[in-house]
Design an enzyme around this catalytic site. Structure first.
Site, PDB file in Angstrom:
ATOM      1  N   ASP A 106       0.819  -1.217   0.000  1.00  0.00           N
ATOM      2  CA  ASP A 106       0.000   0.000   0.000  1.00  0.00           C
ATOM      3  C   ASP A 106       0.853   1.267   0.000  1.00  0.00           C
ATOM      4  O   ASP A 106       0.432   2.291   0.503  1.00  0.00           O
ATOM      5  CB  ASP A 106      -0.977   0.007   1.177  1.00  0.00           C
ATOM      6  CG  ASP A 106      -0.272  -0.056   2.531  1.00  0.00           C
ATOM      7  OD1 ASP A 106       0.963  -0.213   2.552  1.00  0.00           O
ATOM      8  OD2 ASP A 106      -0.962   0.075   3.561  1.00  0.00           O
ATOM      9  N   LYS A 157       4.493   1.038  15.867  1.00  0.00           N
ATOM     10  CA  LYS A 157       3.507   1.966  16.448  1.00  0.00           C
ATOM     11  C   LYS A 157       3.987   2.483  17.807  1.00  0.00           C
ATOM     12  O   LYS A 157       3.412   2.173  18.864  1.00  0.00           O
ATOM     13  CB  LYS A 157       2.137   1.286  16.583  1.00  0.00           C
ATOM     14  CG  LYS A 157       1.619   0.594  15.307  1.00  0.00           C
ATOM     15  CD  LYS A 157       1.216   1.556  14.219  1.00  0.00           C
ATOM     16  CE  LYS A 157       0.596   0.926  12.994  1.00  0.00           C
ATOM     17  NZ  LYS A 157       1.316  -0.001  12.194  1.00  0.00           N
TER      18      LYS A 157
HETATM   19  N1  GDD Z   1      -0.676 -11.298   2.777  1.00  0.00           N
HETATM   20  C1  GDD Z   1      -0.943 -10.591   3.863  1.00  0.00           C
HETATM   21  N2  GDD Z   1      -1.455 -11.204   4.971  1.00  0.00           N
HETATM   22  N3  GDD Z   1      -0.719  -9.256   3.831  1.00  0.00           N
HETATM   23  C2  GDD Z   1      -1.004  -8.534   4.951  1.00  0.00           C
HETATM   24  C3  GDD Z   1      -1.530  -9.115   6.123  1.00  0.00           C
HETATM   25  C4  GDD Z   1      -1.780 -10.532   6.115  1.00  0.00           C
HETATM   26  O1  GDD Z   1      -2.249 -11.129   7.078  1.00  0.00           O
HETATM   27  N4  GDD Z   1      -1.703  -8.133   7.042  1.00  0.00           N
HETATM   28  C5  GDD Z   1      -1.298  -6.993   6.465  1.00  0.00           C
HETATM   29  N5  GDD Z   1      -0.891  -7.224   5.192  1.00  0.00           N
HETATM   30  C6  GDD Z   1      -0.372  -6.245   4.224  1.00  0.00           C
HETATM   31  C7  GDD Z   1      -1.294  -5.064   3.999  1.00  0.00           C
HETATM   32  O2  GDD Z   1      -2.153  -5.336   2.907  1.00  0.00           O
HETATM   33  C8  GDD Z   1      -0.317  -3.952   3.675  1.00  0.00           C
HETATM   34  O3  GDD Z   1       0.001  -3.912   2.307  1.00  0.00           O
HETATM   35  C9  GDD Z   1       0.942  -4.329   4.450  1.00  0.00           C
HETATM   36  O4  GDD Z   1       0.815  -5.731   4.766  1.00  0.00           O
HETATM   37  C10 GDD Z   1       1.122  -3.516   5.743  1.00  0.00           C
HETATM   38  O5  GDD Z   1      -0.053  -3.634   6.531  1.00  0.00           O
HETATM   39  P1  GDD Z   1      -0.817  -2.329   7.056  1.00  0.00           P
HETATM   40  O6  GDD Z   1      -1.999  -2.802   7.797  1.00  0.00           O
HETATM   41  O7  GDD Z   1      -1.003  -1.343   5.982  1.00  0.00           O
HETATM   42  O8  GDD Z   1       0.248  -1.833   8.124  1.00  0.00           O
HETATM   43  P2  GDD Z   1       0.577  -0.344   8.609  1.00  0.00           P
HETATM   44  O9  GDD Z   1       0.471   0.610   7.500  1.00  0.00           O
HETATM   45  O10 GDD Z   1      -0.212  -0.072   9.848  1.00  0.00           O
HETATM   46  O11 GDD Z   1       2.127  -0.499   9.078  1.00  0.00           O
HETATM   47  C11 GDD Z   1       3.077  -1.088   8.221  1.00  0.00           C
HETATM   48  O12 GDD Z   1       3.457  -0.193   7.194  1.00  0.00           O
HETATM   49  C12 GDD Z   1       4.145   1.001   7.661  1.00  0.00           C
HETATM   50  C13 GDD Z   1       4.531   1.792   6.424  1.00  0.00           C
HETATM   51  O13 GDD Z   1       3.444   2.091   5.669  1.00  0.00           O
HETATM   52  C14 GDD Z   1       4.300  -1.512   9.057  1.00  0.00           C
HETATM   53  O14 GDD Z   1       5.160  -2.268   8.217  1.00  0.00           O
HETATM   54  C15 GDD Z   1       5.037  -0.294   9.610  1.00  0.00           C
HETATM   55  O15 GDD Z   1       6.221  -0.699  10.267  1.00  0.00           O
HETATM   56  C16 GDD Z   1       5.396   0.645   8.469  1.00  0.00           C
HETATM   57  O16 GDD Z   1       6.000   1.834   8.988  1.00  0.00           O
HETATM   58 MG    MG Z   2      -0.281   0.568   5.547  1.00  0.00          MG
END
Ligand code: GDD
Ligand code: MG
Length: 367
Positions: A106, A157
């Site tokens: 994303d 977080k």
């Molecule tokens: N296949 C799969 N299975 N993908 C997953 C799963 C799962 O169970 N859970 C989450 N994802 C994917 C989401 O679709 C997304 O593309 C990515 O993993 C990160 O998940 P988010 O839910 O968007 O996390 P975030 O934005 O709160 O935090 C993450 O991204 C940040 C940067 O944008 C973390 O990696 C943070 O450390 C990072 O700073």
């Molecule tokens: Mg994200």
């Protein structure tokens, strides 16, 4: 080079836009979001992509196919249940080579993966995380590094008392395959951020300070920001370059009797009635109908939306097939789900989210 893209999250923060479309293929300035990522990866020598899907995997496959049109081999892995970011990695183990990119699915970015790879080779790292500065790291993974770039601490977080750097995990990693050896067995729900990276601290985990453009598009406000930034060419994309050549407005086979102000994108088969104004960084998908005297500003209207005469839409997101009556005012981060019907003379504001299928009678909501 190979890449694993995590595309299995439910995109809850983008609902109701993601109630009926999986986040990876939500249209962004006329293209499925993840095609921006694929184009960026292709530019850094990636030709083999594994998409770690879960939620609505078939819908993702239908939109992207086998990747041939992008010059990439695209394979889909479907988790039986959400396994988390680390679980998705372990689930892909058998398909992964010795070294690969791993990306959050994303992020809209043009950071230099080739330079990140060069640093990874120079340091002999087992994992290299792209880092990016943000104003408020609390919604991300905070990464503290030593002078040699090695990661000292990874805090997912972080609390307000932990914010002593603005560098966060940008969700773009280079990993050696042996990182998987120490992980919990396949099928376990694992967070790579909370359970894997902390154990790699002091064992070959490095940070790479990236520059360029970076944005996590996972909330309505950030999705709109990504839209504006593509239209204004702040991030390097093919779409932005094409728009640039045409003075930042594109109208494809649309019937325009009103005015379109650049930068804006108007899709094929749209019809804009007399005295309409579409502009200030708006995107209309295919076959959108805008009634007489209506004004659309800084908003995204997906395919088949219909807007009644004298209505205004500003800073909001309207999903496929929504019908909006006459004299409505929609502003301030409103998100309307697929097929919503808004009767005439309604005012929606302040981030209201209306879920798919809801019908509002005439004059039901005022502010
Ligand atoms: N296949 C799969 N299975 N993908 C997953 C799963 C799962 O169970 N859970 C989450 N994802 C994917 C989401 O679709 C997304 O593309 C990515 O993993 C990160 O998940 P988010 O839910 O968007 O996390 P975030 O934005 O709160 O935090 C993450 O991204 C940040 C940067 O944008 C973390 O990696 C943070 O450390 C990072 O700073
Ligand atoms: Mg994200």
């Amino acid at each position: 080079m190979q890449a694993l893209i995590l595309a299995g999250g439910e995109g809850t923060r983008l609902r109701p836009l993601t109630s009926t479309i999986p986040k990876p293929v939500v249209p962004l300035v006329g293209r499925p979001f993840i095609s921006y990522m694929l184009e960026w990866l292709r530019g850094h020598g990636v030709d083999d992509v594994i998409l770690g899907c879960g939620f609505m995997a078939d819908a993702v496959r239908q939109v992207l196919g086998d990747g041939a049109s992008l010059g990439i081999r695209l394979r889909y892995l479907e988790e039986p249940r959400p396994l988390g970011t680390g679980g998705a990695l372990k689930f892909a183990e058998g398909l992964l080579g010795d070294r690969f990119f791993m990306l959050n699915g994303d992020v809209l970015t043009d950071i230099d993966l080739t330079a990140q790879l060069r640093q990874h080779e120079l340091t002999g790292a087992r994992g290299t995380l792209a880092l990016y500065p943000v104003d408020d790291p609390s919604a991300y993974g905070l990464v503290r590094c030593g002078a040699d770039g090695s990661v000292r601490e990874f805090i997912e977080k972080p609390g307000l008392d932990e914010l002593d750097t603005n560098l966060i995990n940008a969700g773009a990693y280079i990993l050696e395959h042996d990182v998987l050896d120490g992980m919990p067995p396949a099928g376990t729900n694992v967070s790579i951020e909370r359970e894997v990276f902390p154990t790699l601290v002091g064992h070959g985990l490095y940070g790479y300070e990236a520059s360029g453009y970076w944005l996590d598009i996972g909330t309505p406000a950030r999705y709109l920001k990504g839209t504006y930034d593509i239209l204004e060419g702040r991030v390097s994309t093919q779409v932005g370059r094409e728009l640039g050549e045409h003075g930042l407005t594109r109208v494809d086979g649309a019937s325009v009797e009103g005015r379109v102000v650049a930068p804006a994108l108007v899709g094929a088969g749209c019809s804009l009635a007399p005295r309409t104004l579409v502009g200030d960084r708006s995107v209309l998908g295919e076959a959108v109908r805008v009634g007489e005297g209506a004004r659309i500003e800084a908003s995204v209207l997906l395919e088949g939306v219909s807007v009644g005469a004298a209505s205004t839409i500003s800073g909001s997101i309207v999903s496929r097939g929504v019908t909006i009556g006459e004299h409505c005012h929609i502003e301030g981060g409103v998100v309307l789900g697929e097929g919503v019907k808004i009767g005439s003379q309604n005012t929606l504001a302040a981030g209201a989210r209306i879920f798919p299928g809801v019908e509002l009678p005439d004059g039901a909501i005022r502010f």
